[in-house]
Enzyme design. Structure first.
Site, PDB file in Angstrom:
ATOM      1  N   TYR A  78     -13.942 -18.998 -43.210  1.00  0.00           N
ATOM      2  CA  TYR A  78     -15.163 -19.135 -44.005  1.00  0.00           C
ATOM      3  C   TYR A  78     -14.886 -20.123 -45.133  1.00  0.00           C
ATOM      4  O   TYR A  78     -14.425 -19.747 -46.218  1.00  0.00           O
ATOM      5  CB  TYR A  78     -15.570 -17.794 -44.611  1.00  0.00           C
ATOM      6  N   GLY A 126     -30.387 -12.371 -37.133  1.00  0.00           N
ATOM      7  CA  GLY A 126     -30.759 -12.258 -35.730  1.00  0.00           C
ATOM      8  C   GLY A 126     -30.394 -13.507 -34.946  1.00  0.00           C
ATOM      9  O   GLY A 126     -29.275 -14.020 -35.039  1.00  0.00           O
TER      10      GLY A 126
END
Length: 314
Positions: free
Chosen positions: A81, A233
């Protein structure tokens, strides 16, 4: 709703906003069921995009410190990250070291990125120790609370998970988990060492039947199920977007909350072993996400959301 065991959970009176949904234990580490995902800390815009602007360092540090003030004691991160000038692990170190005894930092190994940010081949057994040591250096720790082995595809995990199990015996790792797995991977790993959590994609309208089965199995076995992309999502690293189901919009209006908050609440209602780790680097979004831990949904409201979920996953 799935049937889950409850002997590993606590729903004592909340003493902080993040404690409103109760707690769960990762091995011997107790965490509030709403945590913070660090993927969005290093940049604004889409995670992992080479042109994503780095996030303001002071803002990212404020978000981390405010999260802890709100009672968040479970932070999910990874050495991969990072943006051009920001690293999630180093931001966590800067903001929160020396670490509180009750703060649990969970990281993952397997994927890797080169200094330009390009993805490289997933780590094999010989590279995993180096990835663990990289996380230790960046976080400024002498051991890692939980390390998830992130899987790509269907290949067996025994050899790689065995490396992490050896590092656990050496004291570099306290507990082990799995990420992005298929059901057979869980059984394979458990034959080697205890698994305290499974981190897989799962969200309203996007979870497959296989993910639903994993959620159920984890509940039966007392393993934490930790959805990622529960808000985003199908948007995944790009973030949330697109038209929300009408049932979700209507219920959000009725409660006076955002659809993102309602998605978090629905996620937490999937079982007491489910931990939410919504990711953000925005202070206002952090406050809203943590507040969703206190949102209660009636059986009828859950039925309406479950129906919308099933309709979107046919």
């Amino acid at each position: 709703m799935p049937e889950v065991t409850t002997e590993n959970t606590s729903t004592t009176t909340a003493t902080s906003p993040a404690a409103a949904a109760g707690t769960w234990t990762l091995g011997d580490l107790t965490v509030n069921r709403i945590g913070l995902g660090a993927m969005r800390l290093p940049q604004t815009g889409a995670a992992f995009h080479p042109d994503a602007p780095p996030r303001d360092r002071d803002q990212a540090i404020r978000v981390l410190r405010r999260a802890v003030e709100l009672g968040v004691n479970h932070i999910d991160t990874a050495a991969f990250y990072f943006s051009a000038t920001r690293s999630a692990n180093e931001l966590i170190n800067r903001a929160l070291a020396p670490y509180r005894d009750d703060l649990v930092v969970v990281t993952k190994v397997g994927p890797g990125r080169d200094p330009s940010g390009a993805w490289i081949a997933h780590a094999g057994p010989e590279q995993l120790r180096g990835q663990v040591e990289e996380n230790l250096r960046q976080l400024g720790r002498d051991h890692l609370d939980v390390v998830n082995l992130r899987i790509l595809g269907d290949a067996p995990v025994a050899e790689r998970f065995g490396v992490l199990a050896d590092l656990r015996k050496q004291g570099l790792i306290r507990h082990l988990g799995l990420s992005n797995i298929r059901p057979h991977h869980l059984e394979e790993a458990q034959a080697i060492a205890p698994v305290v959590c499974v981190q897989n994609p799962f969200g309203l309208g996007t979870a497959t039947a296989e993910q639903g089965e994993l959620l159920r199995v984890c509940g039966e076995q007392g393993i934490a199920f930790v959805p990622f992309y529960a808000i985003a999502g199908a948007g995944r690293e790009r973030g949330a977007g697109g038209q929300e189901p009408e049932a979700l919009q209507a219920l959000a209006r009725a409660h006076g909350v955002s659809t993102a908050q309602l998605r978090i609440a629905w996620t937490l209602h999937q079982g007491p072993h489910v931990l939410a780790i919504p990711g953000t680097g925005d202070p206002a979004h952090l406050e809203a996400n943590v507040a969703a831990a206190g949102l209660r949904l009636s059986p009828a409201e859950l039925d309406a959301l479950d129906a919308a979920h099933r309709a979107d996953t046919r």
